[in-house]
Design a protein around this motif. Structure first.
Motif, PDB file in Angstrom:
ATOM      1  N   ALA A 233     -15.974  40.252   2.656  1.00 35.05           N
ATOM      2  CA  ALA A 233     -15.125  39.105   2.972  1.00 35.05           C
ATOM      3  C   ALA A 233     -15.940  37.986   3.606  1.00 35.05           C
ATOM      4  CB  ALA A 233     -13.991  39.535   3.898  1.00 35.05           C
ATOM      5  N   ARG A 234     -16.855  38.344   4.491  1.00 36.89           N
ATOM      6  CA  ARG A 234     -17.695  37.329   5.148  1.00 36.89           C
ATOM      7  C   ARG A 234     -18.614  36.658   4.138  1.00 36.89           C
ATOM      8  NH1 ARG A 234     -21.510  38.434  10.482  1.00 36.89           N
ATOM      9  NH2 ARG A 234     -22.612  36.434  10.466  1.00 36.89           N
ATOM     10  N   ALA A 235     -19.186  37.455   3.243  1.00 31.81           N
ATOM     11  CA  ALA A 235     -20.088  36.901   2.242  1.00 31.81           C
ATOM     12  C   ALA A 235     -19.350  35.930   1.319  1.00 31.81           C
ATOM     13  CB  ALA A 235     -20.723  38.024   1.429  1.00 31.81           C
ATOM     14  N   ILE A 236     -18.163  36.308   0.880  1.00 33.87           N
ATOM     15  CA  ILE A 236     -17.379  35.443   0.002  1.00 33.87           C
ATOM     16  C   ILE A 236     -17.032  34.141   0.719  1.00 33.87           C
ATOM     17  CG2 ILE A 236     -15.135  35.227  -1.147  1.00 33.87           C
ATOM     18  CD1 ILE A 236     -15.375  38.242  -1.781  1.00 33.87           C
ATOM     19  N   GLY A 237     -16.674  34.247   1.995  1.00 27.97           N
ATOM     20  CA  GLY A 237     -16.364  33.046   2.761  1.00 27.97           C
ATOM     21  C   GLY A 237     -17.560  32.123   2.900  1.00 27.97           C
ATOM     22  N   LEU A 238     -18.739  32.692   3.146  1.00 27.63           N
ATOM     23  CA  LEU A 238     -19.947  31.871   3.283  1.00 27.63           C
ATOM     24  C   LEU A 238     -20.294  31.143   1.985  1.00 27.63           C
ATOM     25  CD1 LEU A 238     -22.423  34.016   5.423  1.00 27.63           C
ATOM     26  CD2 LEU A 238     -21.333  31.867   6.061  1.00 27.63           C
ATOM     27  N   LEU A 239     -19.911  31.742   0.865  1.00 27.88           N
ATOM     28  CA  LEU A 239     -20.206  31.141  -0.431  1.00 27.88           C
ATOM     29  C   LEU A 239     -19.097  30.201  -0.901  1.00 27.88           C
ATOM     30  CD1 LEU A 239     -21.741  34.258  -2.215  1.00 27.88           C
ATOM     31  CD2 LEU A 239     -22.957  32.259  -1.332  1.00 27.88           C
ATOM     32  N   GLY A 240     -18.151  29.938  -0.012  1.00 29.47           N
ATOM     33  CA  GLY A 240     -17.095  28.984  -0.341  1.00 29.47           C
ATOM     34  C   GLY A 240     -15.893  29.582  -1.017  1.00 29.47           C
ATOM     35  N   GLY A 241     -15.853  30.909  -1.142  1.00 30.95           N
ATOM     36  CA  GLY A 241     -14.710  31.563  -1.770  1.00 30.95           C
ATOM     37  C   GLY A 241     -13.613  31.831  -0.772  1.00 30.95           C
ATOM     38  N   ASP A 242     -12.467  32.222  -1.277  1.00 30.84           N
ATOM     39  CA  ASP A 242     -11.321  32.520  -0.423  1.00 30.84           C
ATOM     40  C   ASP A 242     -10.581  33.707  -1.011  1.00 30.84           C
ATOM     41  OD1 ASP A 242      -9.281  32.516   1.406  1.00 30.84           O
ATOM     42  OD2 ASP A 242      -8.196  30.830   0.499  1.00 30.84           O
ATOM     43  N   ALA A 243     -10.765  34.855  -0.415  1.00 30.69           N
ATOM     44  CA  ALA A 243     -10.095  36.065  -0.892  1.00 30.69           C
ATOM     45  C   ALA A 243      -9.955  37.023   0.273  1.00 30.69           C
ATOM     46  CB  ALA A 243     -10.893  36.716  -2.016  1.00 30.69           C
ATOM     47  N   ARG A 244      -8.979  37.888   0.193  1.00 31.98           N
ATOM     48  CA  ARG A 244      -8.750  38.826   1.289  1.00 31.98           C
ATOM     49  C   ARG A 244      -7.997  40.057   0.794  1.00 31.98           C
ATOM     50  NH1 ARG A 244      -5.329  35.134   5.190  1.00 31.98           N
ATOM     51  NH2 ARG A 244      -6.953  33.696   4.503  1.00 31.98           N
ATOM     52  N   GLY A 245      -7.864  41.027   1.712  1.00 32.82           N
ATOM     53  CA  GLY A 245      -6.992  42.169   1.499  1.00 32.82           C
ATOM     54  C   GLY A 245      -7.301  42.984   0.267  1.00 32.82           C
ATOM     55  N   ALA A 247      -7.530  42.340  -2.845  1.00 29.93           N
ATOM     56  CA  ALA A 247      -8.486  41.819  -3.824  1.00 29.93           C
ATOM     57  C   ALA A 247      -9.914  42.209  -3.451  1.00 29.93           C
ATOM     58  CB  ALA A 247      -8.360  40.304  -3.942  1.00 29.93           C
ATOM     59  N   ILE A 248     -10.243  42.144  -2.169  1.00 28.57           N
ATOM     60  CA  ILE A 248     -11.585  42.536  -1.738  1.00 28.57           C
ATOM     61  C   ILE A 248     -11.780  44.038  -1.909  1.00 28.57           C
ATOM     62  CG2 ILE A 248     -13.146  42.655   0.246  1.00 28.57           C
ATOM     63  CD1 ILE A 248     -11.953  40.050   1.221  1.00 28.57           C
ATOM     64  N   ALA A 249     -10.725  44.813  -1.686  1.00 31.85           N
ATOM     65  CA  ALA A 249     -10.814  46.261  -1.908  1.00 31.85           C
ATOM     66  C   ALA A 249     -11.093  46.562  -3.374  1.00 31.85           C
ATOM     67  CB  ALA A 249      -9.522  46.932  -1.462  1.00 31.85           C
ATOM     68  N   ARG A 250     -10.493  45.806  -4.283  1.00 30.67           N
ATOM     69  CA  ARG A 250     -10.748  46.013  -5.711  1.00 30.67           C
ATOM     70  C   ARG A 250     -12.168  45.587  -6.081  1.00 30.67           C
ATOM     71  NH1 ARG A 250      -5.405  44.075  -5.966  1.00 30.67           N
ATOM     72  NH2 ARG A 250      -6.078  41.988  -6.601  1.00 30.67           N
ATOM     73  N   LEU A 251     -12.659  44.539  -5.422  1.00 29.62           N
ATOM     74  CA  LEU A 251     -14.047  44.130  -5.648  1.00 29.62           C
ATOM     75  C   LEU A 251     -14.999  45.244  -5.228  1.00 29.62           C
ATOM     76  CD1 LEU A 251     -16.257  42.038  -6.257  1.00 29.62           C
ATOM     77  CD2 LEU A 251     -15.984  41.198  -3.914  1.00 29.62           C
TER      78      LEU A 251
END
Length: 291
Positions: A233-245, A247-251
């Motif tokens: 979640a932190r990595a996605i946020g740093l790269l400008g993405g927005d995802a949580r919960g 969806a991140i578990a599926r990733l």
């Protein structure tokens, strides 16, 4: 202060504990005809106590009324707090609120962070210091304080409107004598401790296992799933993405299976023992698109 029993009790308790050191504000969402009279009532009570009071009218954007009202309310309160030079914002969330939040989020399959409920101290959406000093109090106790002061609290009909999940749950809890809201609130506090521990572990995992190279993040996962999800979640946020919960578990699941995936504008790919994340290119790379 809305003028309801919880906020009136908070006013009385804060006035007794910190005489001359508190101020109060009522946000008028202008969603009900009664809101002006309720704000005026609060102003009158505050004047009797010699507590400075402000009425903050706001406009609520269309859409999810509860969510938009919350955004407008905290925005107005944060501005008032700064203008008045006050140290912190106090709200009247209590043990029954905490119990309701825990049960609602359990019913939605929330993770540890969500189940931790509201914290005794934290920050408002805009970053202002926020305290909730009544989390150890039952709603009935707060009502007793208001009654003992001879005050009549405002009643918001939405609190009993069955169209709202919280109102339906509140009705069920009031009819159930074997559930202890204080015990549920204590469990939420334990979950808050667990959430803090996971966050601490995630920071350590990030420091040891993550390399940031411009717009590319390489993560060599070693930690259990709950910690990996925080790192992703932190990595996605740093790269400008927005995802949580979920969806991140599926990733996480896709990457463990050796599959590339797109999430929140970020492409994640396995590379040996590492996972590499970078902004999704304009031309899509084959992989699972996780929504």
């Amino acid at each position: 202060m809305s003028g309801g029993p919880d906020s009136l009790a908070l006013l009385l308790l804060a006035h007794a504990a910190l005489p001359g050191r508190i101020e109060a504000a009522t946000v008028d969402h202008r969603l009900r005809p009664e809101s002006v009279d309720e704000a005026t009532m609060v102003a009158r009570i505050c004047a009797d106590l010699a507590v400075p009071h402000a009425i903050l009218p706001v406009s609520v954007e269309p859409g999810n009324v509860s969510a938009e009202a919350r955004v407008a309310r905290y925005g107005a309160l944060e501005g008032w707090l700064a203008a008045r030079g006050l140290a912190a914002l106090a709200t009247a969330h209590h043990a029954d609120d905490q119990a309701e939040t825990l049960l609602m989020r359990l019913n939605r399959g929330s993770g540890v962070a969500g189940l931790a409920g509201v914290r005794a101290a934290g920050a408002s959406p805009g970053g202002a210091p926020l305290i909730r000093p009544l989390l150890g109090w039952r709603k009935a106790e707060l009502q007793g304080i208001v009654d003992g002061a001879g005050l009549i609290a405002a009643v918001d009909p939405s609190n009993a409107d069955p169209r709202y999940d919280r109102a339906r749950l509140r009705a069920q809890l009031s009819a159930t004598d074997w559930i202890d809201p204080l015990a549920l609130a204590t469990s939420a506090a334990h979950l808050a401790d667990a959430d803090e521990a996971i966050e601490w572990a995630a920071q350590g995992e990030w420091d040891r296992q993550v390399a940031v190279n411009g717009a590319e993040i390489t993560y060599r996962p070693l930690a259990p799933r709950a910690v990996r999800l925080r790192v992703l979640a932190r990595a996605i946020g740093l790269l400008g993405g927005d995802a949580r919960g979920s969806a991140i578990a599926r990733l996480d699941q896709a990457l463990l299976a050796g599959q590339a995936a797109n999430l929140g504008g970020v492409l994640a790919q396995p590379r040996g023992a590492a996972w590499v994340l970078r902004p999704e290119p304009a031309r899509r790379t084959p992989g699972h698109d996780l929504k």
